[in-house]
Scaffold this motif. Structure first.
Motif, short mmCIF file in Angstrom:
data_model
loop_
_atom_site.label_atom_id
_atom_site.label_comp_id
_atom_site.label_asym_id
_atom_site.label_seq_id
_atom_site.Cartn_x
_atom_site.Cartn_y
_atom_site.Cartn_z
N THR A 146 0.84 -1.26 -0.03
CA THR A 146 -0.04 -0.09 0.02
C THR A 146 0.92 1.21 -0.16
OG1 THR A 146 -0.12 -0.22 2.29
CG2 THR A 146 -1.80 -1.12 1.24
N GLN A 147 0.40 2.44 -0.50
CA GLN A 147 1.07 3.37 -0.57
C GLN A 147 1.01 4.28 0.64
OE1 GLN A 147 -0.04 5.87 -3.96
NE2 GLN A 147 0.71 4.43 -5.38
N TYR A 148 2.29 4.91 1.10
CA TYR A 148 2.15 5.61 2.17
C TYR A 148 2.05 7.17 1.70
CZ TYR A 148 4.14 7.81 6.81
OH TYR A 148 4.39 8.67 7.61
N ASN A 149 0.88 7.33 1.66
CA ASN A 149 0.79 8.87 1.33
C ASN A 149 -0.09 9.88 2.31
OD1 ASN A 149 -1.99 7.66 1.24
ND2 ASN A 149 -2.16 7.45 -0.86
N ILE A 181 -7.40 -4.37 7.08
CA ILE A 181 -6.45 -3.26 7.60
C ILE A 181 -5.92 -2.31 6.57
CG2 ILE A 181 -5.89 -4.58 9.62
CD1 ILE A 181 -3.25 -5.16 8.27
N LYS A 182 -6.46 -2.30 5.18
CA LYS A 182 -5.80 -2.01 4.16
C LYS A 182 -6.06 -0.31 4.24
CE LYS A 182 -9.60 -2.51 0.91
NZ LYS A 182 -9.81 -3.15 -0.31
N HIS A 183 -6.94 0.13 4.91
CA HIS A 183 -7.18 1.67 4.96
C HIS A 183 -6.68 2.24 6.22
CE1 HIS A 183 -10.17 1.34 1.90
NE2 HIS A 183 -10.90 0.40 2.48
N ALA A 184 -6.10 1.28 7.04
CA ALA A 184 -5.34 1.75 8.31
C ALA A 184 -3.79 1.92 8.27
CB ALA A 184 -6.15 1.17 9.60
N ILE A 185 -3.64 0.72 7.32
CA ILE A 185 -2.00 0.55 7.46
C ILE A 185 -1.16 1.57 6.61
CG2 ILE A 185 -1.70 -1.09 5.21
CD1 ILE A 185 0.10 -2.77 6.89
N VAL A 186 -2.08 2.51 5.81
CA VAL A 186 -1.34 3.50 4.93
C VAL A 186 -0.87 4.43 5.84
CG1 VAL A 186 -2.64 3.12 3.02
CG2 VAL A 186 -3.64 4.75 4.71
#
Length: 266
Positions: free
Chosen positions: A20-23, A178-183
């Motif tokens: 996932t992107q760290y944006n 968790i994909k929405h939190a792990i960013v």
């Protein structure tokens, strides 16, 4: 579970938890409320990421088990040796005329000059040939037995593959959750160890934001590395001291022997 000092493994990355992107740039936020929510997210993420790490490790264990099953040897060593001995005796009996041929060939080569030595050499050479034949035949029999009994392990291999598929599904499901939190977590620190450190440091008022948490974690990692190196050096020094003590004891014993020898000579 990943060890401290190894932010994430290639296997872990392969399942998507690192892709996932760290944006969302919140590492230097001075807003206490933002930081409180951020570290609360980290606290919630610890268990899911820990579950992913365990699942990845379990998958590797199942793969290793499959490899062992595929390479399973159905022929014990003692039986393998017994088969080769029997084949050697069979070769010796069936191909016995070959012995005379080899002995005659060697004797003729040296034109009888060495006499009995050439006959002995021919006998040894023929025995060597029989050993090679028995070994090759034994390996063929060995492989045939393993190949014929190999299908017996297929149910176990199938079971291991089903376990792997279930774990992969579990990993994917966890990542989707968790994909929405792990960013909000930098990719290099998406491990349960790193997040646990962040949360502990925040609750203990050692850090106020993500940037400080990352710096503290890196310092912690460096300290752990230094501590590990010191332990290794101490162990080496202890080994040297032990060897020196043994050497001193041997020198003392040698001095005593020399003194006793000189005393007797006097």
């Amino acid at each position: 579970m990943n060890t401290v000092g190894q932010p994430y493994t290639q296997s872990n990355a392969g399942y998507g938890s690192q892709r996932t992107q760290y944006n969302t740039r919140v590492e230097s936020s001075a807003d206490p409320e933002v930081n409180k929510r951020l570290f609360r997210i980290y606290e919630i993420l610890i268990q899911p990421i820990h579950d992913i790490e365990n699942a990845v490790n379990n998958i590797e264990s199942h793969k290793e088990r499959i490899k062992q099953l595929e390479n399973h040897n159905f022929v014990p060593k003692f039986l393998d040796l017994a088969i080769k001995v029997v084949l050697f005796l069979v070769a010796l009996f069936v191909l016995h005329p070959l012995t005379d041929t080899i002995v005659y060939w060697i004797s003729d080569m040296f034109d009888g000059f060495l006499g009995i030595i050439t006959e002995l050499l021919g006998l040894l050479l023929s025995l060597f040939v029989f050993v090679i034949i028995a070994f090759i035949a034994g390996e063929i029999v060995h492989n045939m037995i393993n190949k014929s009994l190999g299908p017996q392990k297929q149910p176990e291999i199938k079971k291991e593959n089903l376990e792997i598929a279930a774990l992969q599904q579990q990993i994917q499901s966890t990542i989707n959750n968790i994909k929405h939190a792990i960013v909000f977590v930098p990719p290099a620190y998406r491990t349960s160890d790193a997040l646990s450190f962040f949360v502990r440091a925040y609750h203990n008022s050692r850090v106020d934001n993500l940037k400080e948490a990352v710096n503290a974690y890196e310092m912690h990692m460096e300290a752990e590395h230094t501590r590990s190196m010191l332990k290794e050096q101490i162990k080496v020094l202890q080994d040297i001291q032990f060897q020196n003590a043994i050497m001193l004891d041997e020198l003392d014993s040698l001095r005593s022997d020399i003194w006793l020898s000189n005393y007797i000579c006097w």
